[in-house]
Design an enzyme around this catalytic site. Structure first.
Site, PDB file in Angstrom:
ATOM      1  N   CYS A  54       0.845  -1.198   0.000  1.00  0.00           N
ATOM      2  CA  CYS A  54       0.000   0.000   0.000  1.00  0.00           C
ATOM      3  C   CYS A  54       0.884   1.253   0.000  1.00  0.00           C
ATOM      4  CB  CYS A  54      -0.900  -0.011   1.243  1.00  0.00           C
ATOM      5  SG  CYS A  54      -2.007   1.412   1.293  1.00  0.00           S
ATOM      6  N   CYS A  58       0.571   4.759   6.948  1.00  0.00           N
ATOM      7  CA  CYS A  58      -0.052   4.604   8.271  1.00  0.00           C
ATOM      8  C   CYS A  58       0.919   3.876   9.217  1.00  0.00           C
ATOM      9  CB  CYS A  58      -1.367   3.835   8.138  1.00  0.00           C
ATOM     10  SG  CYS A  58      -2.436   4.517   6.854  1.00  0.00           S
ATOM     11  N   CYS A  61       0.525   0.092  10.336  1.00  0.00           N
ATOM     12  CA  CYS A  61       0.005  -0.928   9.405  1.00  0.00           C
ATOM     13  C   CYS A  61       1.067  -1.852   8.814  1.00  0.00           C
ATOM     14  CB  CYS A  61      -0.773  -0.241   8.276  1.00  0.00           C
ATOM     15  SG  CYS A  61      -1.656  -1.440   7.252  1.00  0.00           S
ATOM     16  N   CYS A  98     -16.882  -8.626   5.606  1.00  0.00           N
ATOM     17  CA  CYS A  98     -16.152  -7.372   5.329  1.00  0.00           C
ATOM     18  C   CYS A  98     -14.908  -7.666   4.511  1.00  0.00           C
ATOM     19  CB  CYS A  98     -15.699  -6.719   6.627  1.00  0.00           C
ATOM     20  SG  CYS A  98     -17.001  -6.482   7.798  1.00  0.00           S
ATOM     21  N   CYS A 129     -19.720  -5.421   3.599  1.00  0.00           N
ATOM     22  CA  CYS A 129     -18.984  -4.222   4.000  1.00  0.00           C
ATOM     23  C   CYS A 129     -17.669  -4.255   3.235  1.00  0.00           C
ATOM     24  CB  CYS A 129     -18.712  -4.264   5.504  1.00  0.00           C
ATOM     25  SG  CYS A 129     -17.697  -2.880   6.083  1.00  0.00           S
ATOM     26  N   CYS A 189     -19.372   2.754   8.676  1.00  0.00           N
ATOM     27  CA  CYS A 189     -18.617   2.072   9.729  1.00  0.00           C
ATOM     28  C   CYS A 189     -17.337   2.881   9.911  1.00  0.00           C
ATOM     29  CB  CYS A 189     -18.307   0.638   9.282  1.00  0.00           C
ATOM     30  SG  CYS A 189     -17.211  -0.237  10.427  1.00  0.00           S
ATOM     31  N   ARG A 261     -17.930  -1.855  17.924  1.00  0.00           N
ATOM     32  CA  ARG A 261     -17.266  -3.145  17.670  1.00  0.00           C
ATOM     33  C   ARG A 261     -15.950  -3.256  18.430  1.00  0.00           C
ATOM     34  NH1 ARG A 261     -16.969  -3.482  12.288  1.00  0.00           N
ATOM     35  NH2 ARG A 261     -19.057  -4.346  12.311  1.00  0.00           N
TER      36      ARG A 261
END
Ligand code: SAM
Ligand code: DTB
Ligand code: SF4
Length: 326
Positions: A54, A58, A61, A98, A129, A189, A261
């Site tokens: 990616c 972040c 991550c 998801c 999702c 979400c 959640r």
């Protein structure tokens, strides 16, 4: 029923987090009972449909190409593999499936392939999702037309702390994507991560950002940082578990009608800690052996935990609809 407040100040949220623990949990549990079955937990399953490489940075991550985490990159999964995983998720009791992709944003051709997956997963009788990074307004509308139920896009942390975690996209970019999703009519979400070295004021500020959105998210994932070797946050100081429970309780009080959640990090939590989180108002989990790239609590351990606590999975809204319209 009164609409939930959308004018929370950071000072109010901080005061909530600082209350005596018993007072805070009592109010959270009372709030929870006003809107939800206190013993029902919504169950979702996660699948990484495109893993690694990616371009975003972040700091938490495993999938960022900028960190050396040793994660093998994978292309977008073939449709059949996704359908197979969705069937397994359904058989093991999940009501929502998801799918996550390690993208900054999907291209329009990526989006069409994900739409095929959404439609195939819906056909298996599951809610859908996806979390694909930033979306344009037109892409959000396209996903809605295709029948997507939820879009996950987290604020991750407070606007004040955000720059210490991510530099390749702004907090405002995230709010813009959430607005596109909401305007398209997809359920939202959105939540964040605790334990990244943020202060209590940051946790309060993140909760205010979520609760004060034009409409609060239907689903609020609260992740506990899963430290990943090779990422800048690999050695972040561990968050006091009691502070984690406090934040769940504050989320419940501030967003009384949202599902909260208990998301990443359950693998390292004791049954007792999870029980406190459910008492504090958490009413949704991810189940299955994997999250996206890290381990999750296995299915049999979750079944034992539900039995120990007398919890039951939420009924599937999709099934209710088909049964009632039949
Ligand atoms: N690439 C997309 C994005 O960032 O929007 C979707 C996938 S991303 C992995 C989804 C969310 O997972 C992140 O926003 C973050 O809140 C959470 N997450 C990722 N890695 C995590 C970790 N190591 N610990 C806890 N939560 C994590
Ligand atoms: C969310 O808030 N948590 C999930 C989901 N949304 C996509 C992801 C958790 C990822 C944990 C780290 C990993 O497995 O890579
Ligand atoms: Fe990419 Fe999402 Fe990981 Fe950030 S959280 S590096 S956007 S996969």
């Amino acid at each position: 029923m009164n609409e939930p407040r959308r004018d929370w100040t950071v000072a109010e949220a901080e005061a909530l987090l600082a209350r005596p623990f018993n007072d805070l949990l009592f109010e959270a549990q009372q709030t929870h009972r006003r809107y939800f079955d206190p013993n029902a937990v919504q169950v979702s399953t996660l699948l990484s449909i495109k893993t690694g490489a990616c371009p975003e940075d972040c700091g938490y991550c495993s999938q960022s190409a900028r960190h050396d985490t040793g994660l093998a990159r994978e292309k977008l999964l073939p449709l059949e593999q996704v359908v197979e995983a969705a069937r397994e998720a359904k058989n093991s009791g999940a009501s929502r499936f998801c799918m996550g992709a390690a993208w900054r944003n999907p291209t329009d051709s990526n989006l069409e392939r994900v739409i095929e997956m959404i439609q195939a997963v819906r056909a298996e009788g599951l809610e859908t999702c996806v979390t694909l990074g930033m979306l344009t307004a037109a892409q959000a509308r396209r996903l809605r037309e295709a029948g997507l139920d939820y879009y996950n896009h987290n604020l991750d942390t407070s606007p004040e702390f955000y720059g210490q975690v991510i530099t390749t996209r702004t907090f405002q970019d995230r709010l813009d994507t959430l607005a596109h999703v909401r305007e398209a009519g997809i359920k939202v979400c959105a939540g964040g991560i605790l334990g990244m070295g943020e202060r209590r004021a940051d946790r309060a500020s993140m909760l205010c950002e979520l609760a004060n959105l034009p409409k609060p998210p239907e689903s609020v994932p609260i992740n506990l940082l899963v430290p990943i070797e090779g990422t800048p946050l690999a050695d972040a100081d561990e968050l006091d578990p009691i502070e984690f429970v406090r934040t769940i309780a504050a989320a419940r009080i501030m967003m009384p009608r949202s599902h909260v959640r208990l998301s990443a990090g359950r693998h390292e939590m004791s049954d007792e800690m999870q029980a406190l989180c459910f008492f504090a108002g958490a009413n949704s989990i991810f189940h299955g052996e994997r999250l996206l790239t890290t381990d999750n609590v296995g299915e049999s351990a979750d079944q034992r935990l539900f039995a120990r606590l007398g919890l039951h999975p939420d009924p599937t809204p999709f099934e209710q609809k088909t049964c009632c319209s039949a």
